[in-house]
Design a protein around this motif. Structure first.
Motif, PDB file in Angstrom:
ATOM      1  N   GLN A 214      22.229  -5.446  -3.732  1.00 37.18           N
ATOM      2  CA  GLN A 214      21.435  -6.413  -3.317  1.00 37.18           C
ATOM      3  C   GLN A 214      21.225  -7.599  -4.752  1.00 37.18           C
ATOM      4  O   GLN A 214      20.863  -8.771  -4.624  1.00 37.18           O
ATOM      5  CB  GLN A 214      19.805  -6.181  -3.384  1.00 37.18           C
TER       6      GLN A 214
ATOM      7  N   ARG B  31       3.364  12.940  -5.305  1.00 37.53           N
ATOM      8  CA  ARG B  31       2.605  12.172  -4.141  1.00 37.53           C
ATOM      9  C   ARG B  31       2.757  12.994  -2.820  1.00 37.53           C
ATOM     10  O   ARG B  31       2.002  12.872  -2.053  1.00 37.53           O
ATOM     11  CB  ARG B  31       2.172  10.813  -4.246  1.00 37.53           C
TER      12      ARG B  31
ATOM     13  N   TRP C 296       1.293  -0.983  -0.135  1.00 30.87           N
ATOM     14  CA  TRP C 296       0.217  -0.070  -0.165  1.00 30.87           C
ATOM     15  C   TRP C 296       0.818   1.275  -0.424  1.00 30.87           C
ATOM     16  O   TRP C 296       0.626   2.397  -0.486  1.00 30.87           O
ATOM     17  CB  TRP C 296      -0.947   0.081   1.135  1.00 30.87           C
ATOM     18  N   ALA C 297       2.172   1.993   0.546  1.00 29.61           N
ATOM     19  CA  ALA C 297       2.493   2.428   0.986  1.00 29.61           C
ATOM     20  C   ALA C 297       3.681   2.774  -0.531  1.00 29.61           C
ATOM     21  O   ALA C 297       3.635   3.484  -0.504  1.00 29.61           O
ATOM     22  CB  ALA C 297       4.108   2.261   2.221  1.00 29.61           C
ATOM     23  N   LEU C 298       3.601   1.821  -1.367  1.00 36.11           N
ATOM     24  CA  LEU C 298       4.236   1.766  -2.385  1.00 36.11           C
ATOM     25  C   LEU C 298       3.375   1.666  -3.385  1.00 36.11           C
ATOM     26  O   LEU C 298       3.154   1.367  -4.414  1.00 36.11           O
ATOM     27  CB  LEU C 298       5.222   0.557  -2.634  1.00 36.11           C
TER      28      LEU C 298
ATOM     29  N   LYS D 143      12.782 -16.411   1.168  1.00 36.80           N
ATOM     30  CA  LYS D 143      12.504 -17.307   0.409  1.00 36.80           C
ATOM     31  C   LYS D 143      13.221 -18.262   0.849  1.00 36.80           C
ATOM     32  O   LYS D 143      12.618 -19.443   0.743  1.00 36.80           O
ATOM     33  CB  LYS D 143      12.451 -16.560  -1.375  1.00 36.80           C
ATOM     34  N   ASP D 144      14.407 -18.336   0.929  1.00 37.11           N
ATOM     35  CA  ASP D 144      14.648 -19.803   1.470  1.00 37.11           C
ATOM     36  C   ASP D 144      14.240 -19.700   3.605  1.00 37.11           C
ATOM     37  O   ASP D 144      14.960 -21.609   3.549  1.00 37.11           O
ATOM     38  CB  ASP D 144      15.940 -19.464   1.460  1.00 37.11           C
TER      39      ASP D 144
ATOM     40  N   LEU E  36      11.777   4.841  -1.101  1.00 35.54           N
ATOM     41  CA  LEU E  36      12.603   4.113  -1.956  1.00 35.54           C
ATOM     42  C   LEU E  36      13.072   3.446  -1.435  1.00 35.54           C
ATOM     43  O   LEU E  36      13.213   1.857  -1.683  1.00 35.54           O
ATOM     44  CB  LEU E  36      13.250   4.749  -2.962  1.00 35.54           C
TER      45      LEU E  36
ATOM     46  N   HIS F 139      16.044  -2.909  -9.256  1.00 33.08           N
ATOM     47  CA  HIS F 139      15.856  -1.489  -8.849  1.00 33.08           C
ATOM     48  C   HIS F 139      16.113  -0.907 -10.338  1.00 33.08           C
ATOM     49  O   HIS F 139      17.640  -0.797  -9.612  1.00 33.08           O
ATOM     50  CB  HIS F 139      15.635  -0.742  -7.741  1.00 33.08           C
TER      51      HIS F 139
ATOM     52  N   LEU G 258      22.836   0.868  -2.919  1.00 36.31           N
ATOM     53  CA  LEU G 258      22.120  -0.257  -2.988  1.00 36.31           C
ATOM     54  C   LEU G 258      21.584  -1.699  -3.557  1.00 36.31           C
ATOM     55  O   LEU G 258      21.611  -2.430  -3.406  1.00 36.31           O
ATOM     56  CB  LEU G 258      21.112   0.172  -1.656  1.00 36.31           C
TER      57      LEU G 258
ATOM     58  N   LEU H  75       6.899   5.955  -7.373  1.00 44.75           N
ATOM     59  CA  LEU H  75       7.314   6.418  -6.734  1.00 44.75           C
ATOM     60  C   LEU H  75       7.704   8.298  -6.719  1.00 44.75           C
ATOM     61  O   LEU H  75       8.482   9.177  -6.676  1.00 44.75           O
ATOM     62  CB  LEU H  75       8.370   6.109  -5.772  1.00 44.75           C
TER      63      LEU H  75
ATOM     64  N   LYS I 144      20.169 -19.234  -6.939  1.00 42.97           N
ATOM     65  CA  LYS I 144      18.723 -19.604  -7.558  1.00 42.97           C
ATOM     66  C   LYS I 144      18.596 -19.297  -8.830  1.00 42.97           C
ATOM     67  O   LYS I 144      19.512 -18.664  -9.678  1.00 42.97           O
ATOM     68  CB  LYS I 144      17.458 -17.965  -7.592  1.00 42.97           C
TER      69      LYS I 144
ATOM     70  N   THR J  10      20.498 -14.629  -2.914  1.00 46.69           N
ATOM     71  CA  THR J  10      21.086 -15.990  -2.775  1.00 46.69           C
ATOM     72  C   THR J  10      21.061 -16.420  -4.174  1.00 46.69           C
ATOM     73  O   THR J  10      20.316 -15.955  -4.878  1.00 46.69           O
ATOM     74  CB  THR J  10      19.696 -16.285  -2.033  1.00 46.69           C
TER      75      THR J  10
ATOM     76  N   SER K 114      11.270   0.490  -0.415  1.00 52.09           N
ATOM     77  CA  SER K 114      10.984  -0.546  -1.692  1.00 52.09           C
ATOM     78  C   SER K 114      12.356  -1.229  -1.650  1.00 52.09           C
ATOM     79  O   SER K 114      11.749  -2.335  -1.831  1.00 52.09           O
ATOM     80  CB  SER K 114      10.931  -0.073  -3.315  1.00 52.09           C
ATOM     81  N   GLN K 115      13.204  -1.130  -1.836  1.00 46.36           N
ATOM     82  CA  GLN K 115      14.248  -1.716  -1.809  1.00 46.36           C
ATOM     83  C   GLN K 115      14.824  -2.631  -0.519  1.00 46.36           C
ATOM     84  O   GLN K 115      14.720  -3.646  -0.562  1.00 46.36           O
ATOM     85  CB  GLN K 115      15.683  -0.769  -1.681  1.00 46.36           C
ATOM     86  N   ALA K 116      13.771  -2.104   0.924  1.00 45.39           N
ATOM     87  CA  ALA K 116      13.936  -3.052   2.163  1.00 45.39           C
ATOM     88  C   ALA K 116      13.472  -4.423   1.730  1.00 45.39           C
ATOM     89  O   ALA K 116      13.731  -5.288   1.988  1.00 45.39           O
ATOM     90  CB  ALA K 116      13.890  -2.514   3.087  1.00 45.39           C
TER      91      ALA K 116
ATOM     92  N   ASP L 156      14.433 -11.888  -0.831  1.00 49.21           N
ATOM     93  CA  ASP L 156      15.063 -13.022  -0.898  1.00 49.21           C
ATOM     94  C   ASP L 156      15.396 -13.445  -0.060  1.00 49.21           C
ATOM     95  O   ASP L 156      15.856 -14.289   0.039  1.00 49.21           O
ATOM     96  CB  ASP L 156      16.074 -11.798  -1.377  1.00 49.21           C
TER      97      ASP L 156
ATOM     98  N   HIS M 115      12.097  -5.903  -1.086  1.00 49.63           N
ATOM     99  CA  HIS M 115      13.036  -6.249  -2.260  1.00 49.63           C
ATOM    100  C   HIS M 115      14.033  -7.331  -1.132  1.00 49.63           C
ATOM    101  O   HIS M 115      14.338  -8.770  -1.270  1.00 49.63           O
ATOM    102  CB  HIS M 115      13.932  -6.041  -3.639  1.00 49.63           C
ATOM    103  N   GLY M 116      15.141  -6.830  -0.876  1.00 47.65           N
ATOM    104  CA  GLY M 116      16.316  -7.311   0.228  1.00 47.65           C
ATOM    105  C   GLY M 116      15.565  -8.252   1.329  1.00 47.65           C
ATOM    106  O   GLY M 116      15.729  -9.516   1.376  1.00 47.65           O
TER     107      GLY M 116
END
Lengths: 472, 472
Positions: B58, B115, A123-125, A303-304, A289, B76, B54, B111, B65, B63, A292-294, A300, A296-297
C-alpha cells in the motif's frame, strides 16, 4: 427436626472462632472490592459533565462564528458550511456507568466508553482506553472477583468436612443415634452455613455499596441489587451443593479438601482459561487489522476521485443538487468520499461484525462449562460492564449516526449552512439505559442453569448418603 | 541412603491413584495449552506477515502526492508476535497489534486481541506459563503436604529415624522423590514445548538468543518449583497435622497466585492513576503549549521564514533554494516530538511506578517474580512492549523527516505544486524491529531475579530449619 438440628449446628458454629474469622475476613475483602469499584465509578461519572462542557463550548464557539458570518457585510467569510458544522459539532459519544457499575469492572477497561466514531469503520476500529497492560492482564480486585473466586473458597473451607469431620471425631454415630437422618444432618449443616454466608455476603456488599455512595434512590439500583443477590445466591448455592456432594462420597476430610480444591481449580481457573484459549484458537478473530488496512487503501484511492464521486452522487440524487454546485468543495467531496469508502467497506465490516457475533455466541455457549464464567458474565451484566450493554451502546451509536446524517447530509450536499433557527433541531447524544427487564432476561437463565446443576447434584447427594459409612 | 528414601517416595507417589490422576490431568492441560498456543501463534504470524506485506504494498503503490500529505495518510506498522509468545503470551493480548503512524502525533499500537475474547479471556487464556505458574505449584503442594506430617500421624516418621536414617538424608530423599515425580511430568512437557515452538515458528525465528531464553526459562521455573517444594516440605515438617499443612499451603498458594497480584494492581492504580481520555488530551495540549513558549503560530512561521532567508542569504521566500514549507513542517514536527516525549515519559513513569509495585509484592508472592521473568524471557512483557513502541516511534520520526526533507528539497515557484511518486515511496526502508538482547532483559529483570533468589534462599533455609527442629 431440621429446625432443631440447625439450632444445634448454630450453637456449635457460634463458638467456632475460625468460622467467624473467615466470615469477617471475607466481609473485609468485599469492602476492598467495593472501594475499588467505587473509585473507578467516580472517575467514570466525572467524564459526562466534562464532555457536556466541551460540547457546549464547541457549540458556542461555532455559534459565535456563525453569527459573525451571518453579520458579515463584506462577505469575507465563506458561507458557513454544514460539512464543517457536522465535523466540528460531532459529539463525543459516551457510555455512562450503569446504576450498579461499582459492583464489577467487567469488560469496561477494554471497551472504549468515549468514542468519536463518525463512520461505522471508525467505530469498528475505535481506539481502546488508555491503561497499563500489566493491570489489564492481572485483572481488577472488584466485588465480582471476591464473589467469583473468593465465595467458593469460603464455602469450601467451611464445608469440606461436614460429615467426615464428625465421623473422624467420633461424633457422627452419636449424632445419628438421635432421631435424625444423614440427609437432615447434612441439610442442617449446609443450611446454617449458607444462611450465615449469604447474610454476611449480601449484608457486607450492601453496607459497603451504601457507604461508597451507591444510592438506592437512583433508578435501577434496587432491582439490579436484587438480581445481583440472586446471582450470588445461585452461584454460592452451587458450591454448597458441590461440597455436599463431595461430602456424601464417604471420603475422609483430607480427600474431601483435595477434591474440592481440585474442583475449584478446575472450574474457576482451568476451564475458564481453557475456554478463552479455545475461543481464540478455533473462532477466527474479527478481521479488524484487515479492515484498518482496507480503509487506508480505499481512502488513498478515493482522494483522487472526490469530484467524480460528487458528480455521480448528484446524478443519482438530483433533488439534493444545489443550483450551482461547487464540485471542488473540500467538505462536500469529503462526505461523498466517506460514503463511498463506507460502501466499499461494507463486506469487510460485515465480516468483522459476523466474526464478533460468532465469538460472542461461542463464548455464551462455552460459559456453560464453568459456573465461574456464568457468574462473572451475569455479574458483569448486572453491573452494566459486560459485552451485551456495550453492544447496545454500539447499536445506539449507529442509530445516532443515522440521525446525524439525516440532519446534515442533505444540507452538506446542497452546500448550505444550518440556519440559526434550526440549531436546536440538531440531534443530541444520550445513552438510553437498558431496562431491568433486558438485564434480567440475560441474568435469570444463568441462575436457572446454576440451579439446575445444583439440583442434580443435590439429588445425587441424597442417594449417595444412603451408602455413607458412618463409622471409619 | 538418600536414593533409598527417594525411591520409597517415588513408589508411594506413583502407586497413589491421586498422583496418577493429577499427573495425567495436568499433563493434558499442559499439552493442550502448548498445542493451542502454538496453533494460535502460528495463525497470528501468518495473518500479521500478510498484513505487513500489504502495508508495504500500500505504501509503495500509493498515488502520487505531496510527501507531507503522505505522512498524514499514514502507514501501518504491524507487530510480529514474539517466538515464545505461544509459551507465555504475557501482555501480548493487551498491547495492540498494529500502529498507524502519521505525522504530528505519536500513536500506540491498537487492536488488542483481548477485546474480542469475551469474559473467558479475562480469566487469563490458558498458556503453558499459566499452568507452570499456578497448577504445578498446586500439584507440588498436593504431593508434598503429607510428606512429614503424614508420616508423623501414621507413626512411621519415628520408626524411619530410629532405623538410623539421618534427617538430612530423609529430607534429601523426599526432595529427590518429589523432584522425580515432577520430572516425569515436566521433562516430556518441555520437549513437547520445543516441538510446539518449532511448529508455531515454521522455519524462521526472529528472537535473539532463543535457545538461551529457553534455558533460562527452565532455570527460572526450576527454581520456582524448588521454592514451592521446599516451602511445602517445611510446612509439612512443622505443621501439627497434615490437614493444617494442607490448609496453610493452599492458603499461601491462593494468596500468592490470585489475591496479591490483583491487590498490587489496584493499589498501584490508586497511588499512581492512569490518566483518563480527557486528562490524556489535556496532558498533550499542555505539553504542546509549553513547547510554543507563548509564541503565536503565525509569529513563529514569520520568525522561521526570516531565519531561513538569513541562513541562505536571500530576502525573498521565493528565492530560497529550498521549499520553506518542508523545512517549517519538520521544525513543527520536532517541536511536537518534544511534546510527545514529555507526555509519553510521564505516562511511562506512571506505568513503571505501578509495575514496581508488582516487583515489591513479589516479596510475599513468588509467582509475581516468576511471571515477570517468564514474560520478559518470552519477549511479551512491558519492557519488550516499550522497546517495540520506542522502535516504532524512532522509525516514525525518521519516516516523517525523510518525507519532509524530500518536500524541502523541491523549491517551488508561486503557483507550482510538487507531488512525489513511487521512487520516493520505495526509498523509505521498511520497519525492522530487533527484540531486546537477553543481557538487556536480565538487567531489567534484576529486581525479579533478586526476589526469586531471596525466595530460594529463604525457603531452603526454612526447610533445613523446619526439618532440624521437626517434632516426631
Amino acid at each position: 427436626m431440621l429446625k432443631q438440628t440447625m439450632r444445634c449446628e448454630w450453637r456449635a458454629l457460634r463458638a467456632d472462632r475460625a468460622f467467624w474469622l473467615a466470615l469477617g475476613l471475607f466481609a473485609l475483602l468485599i469492602g476492598f472490592g467495593v472501594l475499588n469499584g467505587a473509585r473507578w465509578t467516580a472517575v467514570q461519572q466525572g467524564i459526562a459533565p466534562q464532555l457536556a462542557q466541551q460540547a457546549e463550548e464547541k457549540r458556542q464557539e461555532n455559534l459565535e462564528f456563525f453569527k459573525k458570518v451571518a453579520a458579515d457585510p463584506r462577505g469575507q467569510f465563506i458561507p458557513y458550511h454544514s460539512g464543517i458544522m457536522a465535523f466540528q459539532l460531532w459529539p463525543s459519544l459516551h457510555l455512562p456507568p450503569a446504576p450498579l457499575a461499582t459492583s464489577a469492572f467487567g469488560q469496561s477497561d477494554l471497551h472504549a466508553n468515549v468514542v468519536e466514531a463518525r463512520t461505522r469503520f471508525d467505530w469498528a476500529l475505535a481506539t481502546e482506553p488508555l491503561d497499563n497492560p500489566m493491570g489489564l492482564l492481572t485483572g481488577r480486585f472488584d466485588l465480582a472477583f471476591v464473589i467469583v473466586y473468593g465465595l467458593p473458597l469460603l464455602i469450601l473451607a467451611l464445608c469440606y468436612n461436614l460429615l467426615s469431620g464428625e465421623r473422624e471425631g467420633g461424633t457422627l454415630a452419636l449424632a445419628l443415634s438421635q432421631p435424625v437422618g444423614l440427609p437432615v444432618l447434612m441439610a442442617a449443616k449446609i443450611g446454617v452455613r449458607a444462611l450465615l454466608v449469604f447474610a454476611v455476603t449480601v449484608g457486607a456488599a450492601l453496607l459497603f455499596l451504601l457507604l461508597c455512595g451507591v444510592s438506592p434512590a437512583t433508578p435501577g439500583v434496587v432491582p439490579r441489587l436484587f438480581l445481583w443477590a440472586m446471582v450470588v445466591l445461585f452461584y454460592g448455592g452451587f458450591w454448597f451443593v458441590l461440597a455436599a456432594w463431595v461430602g456424601a462420597r464417604g471420603w475422609n476430610s483430607v480427600a474431601n479438601a483435595g477434591a474440592l480444591a481440585g474442583a475449584w481449580v478446575a472450574l474457576v481457573v482451568v476451564v475458564p482459561s481453557l475456554t478463552g484459549a479455545a475461543i481464540e484458537t478455533f473462532s477466527p478473530a474479527p478481521p479488524r487489522l484487515a479492515l484498518s488496512q482496507a480503509v487506508h487503501g480505499a481512502n488513498d484511492k478515493a482522494k483522487d476521485r472526490g469530484e467524480a464521486l460528487l458528480v455521480a452522487f448528484y446524478a443519482a440524487h438530483p433533488d439534493q443538487k444545489p443550483d450551482k454546485p461547487d464540485l471542488k468543495d473540500f467538505w462536500t467531496q469529503r462526505y461523498a468520499m466517506d460514503a463511498q469508502i463506507e460502501r466499499e467497506m461494507e463486506p469487510l465490516l460485515a465480516r468483522v461484525e459476523n466474526a464478533t457475533e460468532r465469538r460472542h455466541r461461542l463464548a455464551s455457549t462455552l460459559n456453560m462449562l464453568s459456573p465461574a464464567l456464568l457468574a462473572q458474565s451475569a455479574l458483569n451484566d448486572v453491573a452494566g460492564s459486560g459485552d451485551a450493554r456495550h453492544r447496545a451502546f454500539t447499536a445506539q451509536v449507529d442509530g445516532f449516526r443515522a440521525e446525524w446524517r439525516a440532519f446534515f447530509l442533505p444540507r452538506i450536499y446542497r452546500q448550505v449552512g444550518v440556519p440559526l433557527a434550526q440549531w436546536d433541531e440538531m440531534p443530541r447524544w444520550t445513552f438510553r439505559e437498558e431496562t431491568v427487564g433486558q438485564v434480567a432476561w440475560r441474568v435469570l437463565p444463568v441462575c436457572a442453569v446454576l440451579a439446575l446443576v445444583a439440583g442434580v447434584l443435590a439429588v445425587w447427594s441424597q442417594f449417595s448418603l444412603r451408602r455413607y459409612p458412618v463409622l471409619d | 541412603m538418600i536414593f533409598h528414601v527417594a525411591r520409597k517416595e517415588w513408589l508411594e507417589m506413583t502407586r497413589d491413584g491421586r498422583f496418577r490422576v493429577g499427573a495425567v490431568l495436568i499433563a493434558l492441560v499442559l499439552l493442550t495449552s502448548l498445542a493451542l498456543g502454538a496453533a494460535h501463534q502460528s495463525t497470528l504470524r501468518t495473518e500479521r506477515e500478510a498484513a505487513r506485506q500489504l502495508s508495504r504494498t500500500q505504501w509503495v503503490t500509493q498515488t502520487d502526492k505531496d510527501p507531507h500529505n503522505a505522512s498524514h495518510d499514514g502507514l501501518h506498522i504491524v507487530k510480529t508476535p514474539s517466538a515464545l509468545a505461544f509459551f507465555d503470551p504475557g501482555l501480548s493480548r493487551y498491547t495492540g497489534s498494529t500502529t498507524l503512524i502519521a505525522s504530528h502525533k505519536r500513536s500506540e499500537a491498537t487492536l488488542r486481541g483481548a477485546r474480542d475474547t469475551g469474559v473467558a479471556g479475562r480469566f487469563g487464556a490458558l498458556s503453558a506459563a499459566l499452568v507452570l505458574q499456578l497448577l504445578i505449584p498446586l500439584f507440588i503442594v498436593l504431593l508434598g503436604f503429607g510428606a512429614f506430617a503424614g508420616e508423623r500421624e501414621s507413626g512411621t516418621l519415628r520408626q524411619v529415624l530410629a532405623a538410623g536414617i539421618s534427617r538430612r538424608a530423609l529430607l534429601g530423599g523426599k526432595l529427590l522423590g518429589l523432584g522425580a515425580a515432577l520430572g516425569v511430568l515436566l521433562i516430556p512437557a518441555a520437549l513437547a514445548g520445543i516441538v510446539a515452538l518449532r511448529l508455531s515458528l515454521g522455519t524462521h525465528s526472529d528472537t535473539p538468543g532463543e535457545a538461551v531464553r529457553i534455558a533460562l526459562l527452565a532455570v527460572v521455573y526450576g527454581t520456582y518449583f524448588i521454592v514451592f517444594a521446599a516451602l511445602t516440605l517445611a510446612v509439612s515438617a512443622r505443621a501439627q497435622t497434615s490437614r493444617v499443612a494442607l490448609a496453610l499451603l493452599l492458603g499461601f498458594w491462593a494468596l500468592a497466585g490470585l489475591l496479591v497480584p490483583r491487590v498490587a494492581s489496584d493499589v498501584g492504580r490508586a497511588l499512581y492513576p492512569v490518566p483518563s481520555a480527557a486528562q490524556w488530551t489535556a496532558w498533550i495540549d499542555e505539553a504542546k503549549e509549553a513547547q510554543k513558549n507563548g509564541e503565536e503560530p503565525r509569529e513563529r512561521v514569520k520568525r522561521l521564514q526570516a531565519q531561513l532567508m538569513k541562513q541562505h542569504g536571500v530576502s525573498n521566500l521565493d528565492d530560497l533554494p529550498v521549499n520553506w514549507r518542508g523545512v517549517l513542517l519538520q521544525h513543527s514536527e520536532d517541536q511536537t516530538n518534544r511534546a510527545f516525549d514529555h507526555v509519553y515519559n510521564r505516562l511511562s513513569d506512571v506505568y513503571t511506578r505501578q509495575n514496581a509495585l508488582f516487583d515489591m509484592a513479589a516479596v510475599v508472592a513468588p509467582a509475581l517474580s516468576v511471571r515477570s521473568l517468564s514474560m520478559a524471557l518470552s519477549g511479551t512483557d512491558w519492557q519488550a512492549s516499550q522497546h517495540y513502541s520506542n522502535d516504532v516511534e524512532r522509525y516514525r520520526r525518521e519516516w516523517v523527516r525523510l518525507l519532509n526533507a524530500d518536500l524541502a528539497a523541491h523549491p517551488l515557484a508561486p503557483g507550482e505544486s510538487y507531488e512525489a511518486g513511487r521512487k520516493l515511496w520505495e526509498s523509505v526502508p521498511p520497519f525492522q524491529h530487533r527484540p531486546l538482547a537477553v543481557g538487556d532483559v536480565l538487567r531489567a529483570q534484576a529486581p525479579s531475579l533478586a526476589v526469586l533468589g531471596l525466595w530460594l534462599t529463604l525457603s531452603l533455609a526454612a526447610l533445613v530449619w523446619a526439618v532440624k527442629g521437626m517434632k516426631l
